[in-house]
Design an enzyme around this catalytic site. Sequence first.
Site, PDB file in Angstrom:
ATOM      1  N   CYS A  62     -30.240 -11.843 -29.050  1.00 57.43           N
ATOM      2  CA  CYS A  62     -29.908 -11.184 -30.327  1.00 57.43           C
ATOM      3  C   CYS A  62     -31.143 -10.784 -31.117  1.00 57.43           C
ATOM      4  CB  CYS A  62     -29.019 -12.096 -31.166  1.00 57.43           C
ATOM      5  SG  CYS A  62     -27.542 -12.584 -30.280  1.00 57.43           S
ATOM      6  N   CYS A  79     -31.426 -15.348 -35.530  1.00 53.67           N
ATOM      7  CA  CYS A  79     -31.304 -16.393 -34.503  1.00 53.67           C
ATOM      8  C   CYS A  79     -30.838 -15.744 -33.202  1.00 53.67           C
ATOM      9  CB  CYS A  79     -30.308 -17.456 -34.947  1.00 53.67           C
ATOM     10  SG  CYS A  79     -28.679 -16.788 -35.341  1.00 53.67           S
ATOM     11  N   HIS A 130     -21.840  -7.122 -34.569  1.00 50.18           N
ATOM     12  CA  HIS A 130     -23.115  -7.572 -33.994  1.00 50.18           C
ATOM     13  C   HIS A 130     -23.244  -7.145 -32.535  1.00 50.18           C
ATOM     14  CE1 HIS A 130     -26.399 -10.006 -32.716  1.00 50.18           C
ATOM     15  NE2 HIS A 130     -25.710 -11.058 -32.332  1.00 50.18           N
TER      16      HIS A 130
HETATM   17  C1  LIG Z   1     -27.345 -15.422 -31.983  1.00 46.63           C
HETATM   18  C2  LIG Z   1     -25.965 -14.905 -32.157  1.00 46.63           C
HETATM   19  O1  LIG Z   1     -25.753 -13.863 -32.724  1.00 46.63           O
HETATM   20  S1  LIG Z   1     -24.722 -15.856 -31.580  1.00 46.63           S
HETATM   21  C3  LIG Z   1     -23.254 -14.914 -31.794  1.00 46.63           C
HETATM   22  C4  LIG Z   1     -22.957 -14.148 -30.578  1.00 46.63           C
HETATM   23  N1  LIG Z   1     -21.606 -13.606 -30.702  1.00 46.63           N
HETATM   24  C5  LIG Z   1     -20.540 -14.329 -30.378  1.00 46.63           C
HETATM   25  O2  LIG Z   1     -20.640 -15.446 -29.920  1.00 46.63           O
HETATM   26  C6  LIG Z   1     -19.218 -13.652 -30.597  1.00 46.63           C
HETATM   27  C7  LIG Z   1     -18.300 -14.569 -31.319  1.00 46.63           C
HETATM   28  N2  LIG Z   1     -16.998 -13.930 -31.500  1.00 46.63           N
HETATM   29  C8  LIG Z   1     -16.018 -13.986 -30.587  1.00 46.63           C
HETATM   30  O3  LIG Z   1     -16.189 -14.513 -29.498  1.00 46.63           O
HETATM   31  C9  LIG Z   1     -14.688 -13.375 -30.941  1.00 46.63           C
HETATM   32  O4  LIG Z   1     -14.869 -12.351 -31.889  1.00 46.63           O
HETATM   33  C10 LIG Z   1     -13.716 -14.463 -31.517  1.00 46.63           C
HETATM   34  C11 LIG Z   1     -13.384 -15.451 -30.400  1.00 46.63           C
HETATM   35  C12 LIG Z   1     -14.339 -15.185 -32.683  1.00 46.63           C
HETATM   36  C13 LIG Z   1     -12.441 -13.789 -32.036  1.00 46.63           C
HETATM   37  O5  LIG Z   1     -11.921 -13.016 -31.030  1.00 46.63           O
HETATM   38  P1  LIG Z   1     -10.449 -12.408 -31.185  1.00 46.63           P
HETATM   39  O6  LIG Z   1      -9.447 -13.494 -31.262  1.00 46.63           O
HETATM   40  O7  LIG Z   1     -10.300 -11.383 -30.121  1.00 46.63           O
HETATM   41  O8  LIG Z   1     -10.550 -11.723 -32.597  1.00 46.63           O
HETATM   42  P2  LIG Z   1      -9.550 -10.749 -33.288  1.00 46.63           P
HETATM   43  O9  LIG Z   1     -10.288  -9.544 -33.685  1.00 46.63           O
HETATM   44  O10 LIG Z   1      -8.316 -10.537 -32.461  1.00 46.63           O
HETATM   45  O11 LIG Z   1      -9.202 -11.550 -34.591  1.00 46.63           O
HETATM   46  C14 LIG Z   1      -8.244 -12.583 -34.592  1.00 46.63           C
HETATM   47  C15 LIG Z   1      -7.379 -12.393 -35.811  1.00 46.63           C
HETATM   48  O12 LIG Z   1      -8.191 -12.581 -36.952  1.00 46.63           O
HETATM   49  C16 LIG Z   1      -8.003 -11.503 -37.851  1.00 46.63           C
HETATM   50  N3  LIG Z   1      -9.263 -11.305 -38.581  1.00 46.63           N
HETATM   51  C17 LIG Z   1     -10.518 -11.281 -38.080  1.00 46.63           C
HETATM   52  N4  LIG Z   1     -11.395 -11.103 -39.075  1.00 46.63           N
HETATM   53  C18 LIG Z   1     -10.687 -11.026 -40.216  1.00 46.63           C
HETATM   54  C19 LIG Z   1     -11.037 -10.853 -41.576  1.00 46.63           C
HETATM   55  N5  LIG Z   1     -12.314 -10.720 -41.969  1.00 46.63           N
HETATM   56  N6  LIG Z   1     -10.035 -10.813 -42.493  1.00 46.63           N
HETATM   57  C20 LIG Z   1      -8.749 -10.948 -42.116  1.00 46.63           C
HETATM   58  N7  LIG Z   1      -8.358 -11.121 -40.845  1.00 46.63           N
HETATM   59  C21 LIG Z   1      -9.319 -11.157 -39.905  1.00 46.63           C
HETATM   60  C22 LIG Z   1      -7.658 -10.335 -36.939  1.00 46.63           C
HETATM   61  O13 LIG Z   1      -6.967  -9.322 -37.630  1.00 46.63           O
HETATM   62  C23 LIG Z   1      -6.781 -11.007 -35.931  1.00 46.63           C
HETATM   63  O14 LIG Z   1      -5.482 -11.139 -36.485  1.00 46.63           O
HETATM   64  P3  LIG Z   1      -4.180 -10.862 -35.592  1.00 46.63           P
HETATM   65  O15 LIG Z   1      -4.231 -11.899 -34.501  1.00 46.63           O
HETATM   66  O16 LIG Z   1      -3.078 -11.027 -36.569  1.00 46.63           O
HETATM   67  O17 LIG Z   1      -4.356  -9.482 -35.076  1.00 46.63           O
END
Ligand SMILES: CC(=O)SCCNC(=O)CCNC(=O)[C@H](O)C(C)(C)COP(=O)(O)OP(=O)(O)OC[C@H]1O[C@@H](n2cnc3c(N)ncnc32)[C@H](O)[C@@H]1OP(=O)(O)O
Length: 455
Positions: A113, A441, A406
Amino acid sequence: MATRKPSGSASRATSSAAPGARPSGVRDAVIVGGNRIPFSRAGKKYADASNQEMFTAALEGLVARFGLQGERLGEVVGGAVLKHSRDFNLVRESVLGSSLSPQTPAFDLQQACATGLEAAITVSNKIRLGQMDSGVAGGADTISDAPVAVSEGLRRVLLEASHAKTLQARLKAFAKLRPGDVKPLTPGTDEPRTGLSMGEHQAITTARWGITREAQDELALASHQHLAAAWDSGFFDDLVTPFRGLVRDDNLRADTSLEKLASLKPVFGKSLDEPASMTAGNSTPLTDGASAVLLASADWAAARDLPVLARFVDAETAAVDFVHGHEGLLMAPAHAVPRLLARNGLTLADFDFLEIHEAFASTVLTTLAAWEDADYCKNELGLSGALGSVDRAKVNVNGSSLAAGHPFAATGGRILATAAKLVAAKAAETGQPARALISVCAAGGLGATAIVESV
Ligand SMILES: CC(=O)SCCNC(=O)CCNC(=O)[C@H](O)C(C)(C)COP(=O)(O)OP(=O)(O)OC[C@H]1O[C@@H](n2cnc3c(N)ncnc32)[C@H](O)[C@@H]1OP(=O)(O)O
């Protein structure tokens, strides 16, 4: 646009350092501007866009904005975290697909990242040493078009078959295939040495620091509200160019609320003793996108009558032992920043803005908590006491990764361009110098940090 012209004599001779013009000491590297495509949630608008198409679009937007058509830049540096093997020269291919001079050198680098920020550190160092006068740093990442690997068994069979000289030898190779060998391996966010995803790692750190669900949701809400306000105010008008019909980051939820965020089910940390608190709302979404930032010497920019947003002052990287030690995977910036501050004779209070990558809401909160904790600062960072508190009103004032999304390698460029424009605007408004601290990070227990200052 709130920018100032840099001082310095004009020289148009070449875009790599002019002959006989190499400065004897270190000179400034300045940030002229940035460009990115709107970031998009994985599987949506850019579902069939490749890293190369996205990075070329980000680059081409920069070329158009600053009139760089046909320009031979010193170097374009960037990369992607999730990359097809055919993209071994991703950045060079993107240069060839852009209207920059094909004589512009380029190379790929990768630091998870922190890729985009590392690229900027590399470009600025070359400029500061007088090895070149201009360069672009950036990155792209697509989850939608991520490479799918084959199992080790299938890979070995395919290699053997491709080298086989006869049909019989090829058939013999394929006869070694086992049913389990045909299962595709899709990339994930798991750390190879622990098998835990970054979210699971951060859940452990979140629990250790006692970061509440409410605090995480509040930070997530602020990220969306700040990003929405920045878009509405036109802040991104000269930092983003539309791509594939998308004009704004499509993860941005201007209508989200604490109630909606509080209703989301935890996704990480469910096996821990403490209540799980990390949800899809306070974690970054999987995202596609690309960014590019133009850096130069002040003379190069002045010769082209280009505006300058900020100076790239200094940078520091760190790594933590999250495998054998007890430090959290995403805590490396907490270690890098004190070293960066000490070298530059600065404290946290000397910054007008802090751009802390929101890998998860709790990565920002655990980093801030660590700097406030005297014992941690003494024992882990070797300081005499707490590094200090940060005025939260200075953190991610125009939103960050929770709202924007991201796309791993593209985040550094987004943050750097945002920070540079923020300090330029603040300095223009107050007539006083302004300064921003950048903290990113990264997987592998890595972190990259930097300082930018108004010119
Ligand atoms: C150094 C670094 O940067 S480390 C980071 C590296 N990146 C990561 O590790 C990625 C981490 N993220 C992920 O793996 C995924 O995004 C997860 C597992 C967190 C979520 O994945 P998903 O379940 O597919 O997310 P999805 O977009 O479907 O959201 C789930 C629900 O939350 C809701 N939601 C998400 N964000 C919001 C928000 N801000 N406000 C309201 N609702 C929200 C969605 O609408 C969805 O609702 P629904 O099920 O009724 O449709």
